[in-house]
Design a protein around this motif. Sequence first.
Motif, PDB file in Angstrom:
ATOM      1  N   PHE A   1     -15.369   2.563   3.397  1.00  0.00           N
ATOM      2  CA  PHE A   1     -14.360   3.425   2.782  1.00  0.00           C
ATOM      3  C   PHE A   1     -14.912   4.818   2.490  1.00  0.00           C
ATOM      4  O   PHE A   1     -14.159   5.785   2.421  1.00  0.00           O
ATOM      5  N   GLU A   2     -16.221   4.938   2.330  1.00  0.00           N
ATOM      6  CA  GLU A   2     -16.817   6.242   2.029  1.00  0.00           C
ATOM      7  C   GLU A   2     -16.757   7.194   3.213  1.00  0.00           C
ATOM      8  O   GLU A   2     -16.840   8.409   3.038  1.00  0.00           O
ATOM      9  N   THR A   3     -16.627   6.644   4.409  1.00  0.00           N
ATOM     10  CA  THR A   3     -16.600   7.488   5.608  1.00  0.00           C
ATOM     11  C   THR A   3     -15.198   7.691   6.167  1.00  0.00           C
ATOM     12  O   THR A   3     -15.031   8.390   7.158  1.00  0.00           O
ATOM     13  N   MET A   4     -14.213   7.088   5.529  1.00  0.00           N
ATOM     14  CA  MET A   4     -12.833   7.186   6.035  1.00  0.00           C
ATOM     15  C   MET A   4     -12.219   8.530   5.669  1.00  0.00           C
ATOM     16  O   MET A   4     -12.423   9.053   4.582  1.00  0.00           O
ATOM     17  N   ARG A   5     -11.432   9.039   6.606  1.00  0.00           N
ATOM     18  CA  ARG A   5     -10.639  10.237   6.323  1.00  0.00           C
ATOM     19  C   ARG A   5      -9.464   9.814   5.451  1.00  0.00           C
ATOM     20  O   ARG A   5      -9.117   8.641   5.368  1.00  0.00           O
ATOM     21  N   ALA A   6      -8.839  10.776   4.800  1.00  0.00           N
ATOM     22  CA  ALA A   6      -7.746  10.495   3.869  1.00  0.00           C
ATOM     23  C   ALA A   6      -6.616   9.704   4.536  1.00  0.00           C
ATOM     24  O   ALA A   6      -6.092   8.750   3.955  1.00  0.00           O
ATOM     25  N   ALA A   7      -6.228  10.079   5.742  1.00  0.00           N
ATOM     26  CA  ALA A   7      -5.128   9.395   6.426  1.00  0.00           C
ATOM     27  C   ALA A   7      -5.500   7.941   6.730  1.00  0.00           C
ATOM     28  O   ALA A   7      -4.677   7.034   6.569  1.00  0.00           O
ATOM     29  N   GLU A   8      -6.735   7.705   7.147  1.00  0.00           N
ATOM     30  CA  GLU A   8      -7.191   6.344   7.455  1.00  0.00           C
ATOM     31  C   GLU A   8      -7.249   5.501   6.170  1.00  0.00           C
ATOM     32  O   GLU A   8      -6.840   4.346   6.161  1.00  0.00           O
ATOM     33  N   LEU A   9      -7.731   6.094   5.097  1.00  0.00           N
ATOM     34  CA  LEU A   9      -7.784   5.403   3.813  1.00  0.00           C
ATOM     35  C   LEU A   9      -6.370   5.072   3.330  1.00  0.00           C
ATOM     36  O   LEU A   9      -6.103   3.965   2.860  1.00  0.00           O
ATOM     37  N   GLY A  10      -5.445   6.024   3.486  1.00  0.00           N
ATOM     38  CA  GLY A  10      -4.047   5.801   3.103  1.00  0.00           C
ATOM     39  C   GLY A  10      -3.409   4.697   3.909  1.00  0.00           C
ATOM     40  O   GLY A  10      -2.663   3.864   3.372  1.00  0.00           O
ATOM     41  N   GLU A  11      -3.706   4.654   5.202  1.00  0.00           N
ATOM     42  CA  GLU A  11      -3.163   3.599   6.056  1.00  0.00           C
ATOM     43  C   GLU A  11      -3.671   2.232   5.604  1.00  0.00           C
ATOM     44  O   GLU A  11      -2.904   1.271   5.497  1.00  0.00           O
ATOM     45  N   GLY A  12      -4.964   2.147   5.298  1.00  0.00           N
ATOM     46  CA  GLY A  12      -5.530   0.891   4.809  1.00  0.00           C
ATOM     47  C   GLY A  12      -4.915   0.477   3.484  1.00  0.00           C
ATOM     48  O   GLY A  12      -4.631  -0.695   3.255  1.00  0.00           O
ATOM     49  N   LEU A  13      -4.702   1.453   2.606  1.00  0.00           N
ATOM     50  CA  LEU A  13      -4.089   1.188   1.314  1.00  0.00           C
ATOM     51  C   LEU A  13      -2.683   0.622   1.491  1.00  0.00           C
ATOM     52  O   LEU A  13      -2.318  -0.381   0.864  1.00  0.00           O
ATOM     53  N   ILE A  14      -1.892   1.228   2.351  1.00  0.00           N
ATOM     54  CA  ILE A  14      -0.520   0.764   2.593  1.00  0.00           C
ATOM     55  C   ILE A  14      -0.532  -0.646   3.188  1.00  0.00           C
ATOM     56  O   ILE A  14       0.270  -1.501   2.798  1.00  0.00           O
ATOM     57  N   GLU A  15      -1.462  -0.917   4.102  1.00  0.00           N
ATOM     58  CA  GLU A  15      -1.563  -2.256   4.684  1.00  0.00           C
ATOM     59  C   GLU A  15      -1.887  -3.300   3.616  1.00  0.00           C
ATOM     60  O   GLU A  15      -1.307  -4.384   3.597  1.00  0.00           O
ATOM     61  N   GLU A  16      -2.815  -2.980   2.728  1.00  0.00           N
ATOM     62  CA  GLU A  16      -3.190  -3.923   1.672  1.00  0.00           C
ATOM     63  C   GLU A  16      -2.035  -4.143   0.700  1.00  0.00           C
ATOM     64  O   GLU A  16      -1.780  -5.273   0.272  1.00  0.00           O
ATOM     65  N   ILE A  17      -1.333  -3.082   0.342  1.00  0.00           N
ATOM     66  CA  ILE A  17      -0.168  -3.213  -0.543  1.00  0.00           C
ATOM     67  C   ILE A  17       0.901  -4.073   0.126  1.00  0.00           C
ATOM     68  O   ILE A  17       1.513  -4.933  -0.519  1.00  0.00           O
ATOM     69  N   ALA A  18       1.106  -3.876   1.407  1.00  0.00           N
ATOM     70  CA  ALA A  18       2.088  -4.680   2.148  1.00  0.00           C
ATOM     71  C   ALA A  18       1.681  -6.158   2.138  1.00  0.00           C
ATOM     72  O   ALA A  18       2.530  -7.042   1.967  1.00  0.00           O
ATOM     73  N   ASP A  19       0.381  -6.431   2.306  1.00  0.00           N
ATOM     74  CA  ASP A  19      -0.093  -7.818   2.266  1.00  0.00           C
ATOM     75  C   ASP A  19       0.155  -8.440   0.890  1.00  0.00           C
ATOM     76  O   ASP A  19       0.622  -9.575   0.796  1.00  0.00           O
ATOM     77  N   VAL A  20      -0.157  -7.704  -0.165  1.00  0.00           N
ATOM     78  CA  VAL A  20       0.077  -8.215  -1.522  1.00  0.00           C
ATOM     79  C   VAL A  20       1.568  -8.485  -1.718  1.00  0.00           C
ATOM     80  O   VAL A  20       1.963  -9.524  -2.258  1.00  0.00           O
ATOM     81  N   TYR A  21       2.398  -7.565  -1.274  1.00  0.00           N
ATOM     82  CA  TYR A  21       3.852  -7.719  -1.384  1.00  0.00           C
ATOM     83  C   TYR A  21       4.299  -9.002  -0.673  1.00  0.00           C
ATOM     84  O   TYR A  21       5.086  -9.789  -1.206  1.00  0.00           O
ATOM     85  N   ASN A  22       3.772  -9.227   0.530  1.00  0.00           N
ATOM     86  CA  ASN A  22       4.138 -10.431   1.289  1.00  0.00           C
ATOM     87  C   ASN A  22       3.656 -11.694   0.588  1.00  0.00           C
ATOM     88  O   ASN A  22       4.379 -12.699   0.546  1.00  0.00           O
ATOM     89  N   TYR A  23       2.455 -11.673   0.036  1.00  0.00           N
ATOM     90  CA  TYR A  23       1.960 -12.839  -0.700  1.00  0.00           C
ATOM     91  C   TYR A  23       2.832 -13.120  -1.914  1.00  0.00           C
ATOM     92  O   TYR A  23       3.133 -14.284  -2.215  1.00  0.00           O
ATOM     93  N   VAL A  24       3.239 -12.085  -2.621  1.00  0.00           N
ATOM     94  CA  VAL A  24       4.119 -12.274  -3.783  1.00  0.00           C
ATOM     95  C   VAL A  24       5.448 -12.889  -3.335  1.00  0.00           C
ATOM     96  O   VAL A  24       5.973 -13.802  -3.982  1.00  0.00           O
ATOM     97  N   ALA A  25       5.989 -12.434  -2.218  1.00  0.00           N
ATOM     98  CA  ALA A  25       7.237 -12.999  -1.703  1.00  0.00           C
ATOM     99  C   ALA A  25       7.057 -14.479  -1.355  1.00  0.00           C
ATOM    100  O   ALA A  25       7.897 -15.318  -1.703  1.00  0.00           O
ATOM    101  N   MET A  26       5.941 -14.812  -0.696  1.00  0.00           N
ATOM    102  CA  MET A  26       5.687 -16.217  -0.337  1.00  0.00           C
ATOM    103  C   MET A  26       5.526 -17.082  -1.580  1.00  0.00           C
ATOM    104  O   MET A  26       6.058 -18.200  -1.643  1.00  0.00           O
ATOM    105  N   LEU A  27       4.802 -16.577  -2.570  1.00  0.00           N
ATOM    106  CA  LEU A  27       4.628 -17.331  -3.810  1.00  0.00           C
ATOM    107  C   LEU A  27       5.953 -17.494  -4.545  1.00  0.00           C
ATOM    108  O   LEU A  27       6.210 -18.530  -5.171  1.00  0.00           O
ATOM    109  N   THR A  28       6.811 -16.488  -4.479  1.00  0.00           N
ATOM    110  CA  THR A  28       8.123 -16.579  -5.102  1.00  0.00           C
ATOM    111  C   THR A  28       8.956 -17.663  -4.430  1.00  0.00           C
ATOM    112  O   THR A  28       9.614 -18.470  -5.100  1.00  0.00           O
ATOM    113  N   ILE A  29       8.923 -17.705  -3.117  1.00  0.00           N
ATOM    114  CA  ILE A  29       9.639 -18.751  -2.371  1.00  0.00           C
ATOM    115  C   ILE A  29       9.122 -20.122  -2.784  1.00  0.00           C
ATOM    116  O   ILE A  29       9.889 -21.046  -3.066  1.00  0.00           O
TER     117      ILE A  29
END
Length: 118
Positions: A73-101
């Motif tokens: 993460f120390e070598t990532m450009r801002a856009a790459e870091l943002g993309e990773g952040l969005i992917e991780e948030i999406a994964d958490v969101y999906n896990y919450v949806a699965m747990l809710t089901i």
Amino acid sequence: MRTIGADGAVQESIPGTPGEFYVLLHHPAVLKHGKGVSSLELQDFVDSLAEIAQARILTVGHEQYGMAMLQKFETMRAAELGEGLIEEIADVYNYVAMLTIKYLSLLKRLDSSIAESA
């Protein structure tokens, strides 16, 4: 991972092993759920989860993101870091949806079971 057992004894598990699940499954906060969980037990459970997260830094995280003197993460450009952040948030969101089901499915079965026994 070190946790307080149901009998008050300290239980240990090696981070990154299936024992983590066993220790959490038998943690007093889980066993006493619905009957009264103390703030100390809740805090200990949260600490246990934090230890699992921390252990992942030295195991899976190190294998995937550890580099010589820097972390990936120390070598990532801002856009790459943002993309990773969005992917991780999406994964958490999906896990919450699965747990809710899962929760709603269990709740529906529990309610049906209670209605049948009444």
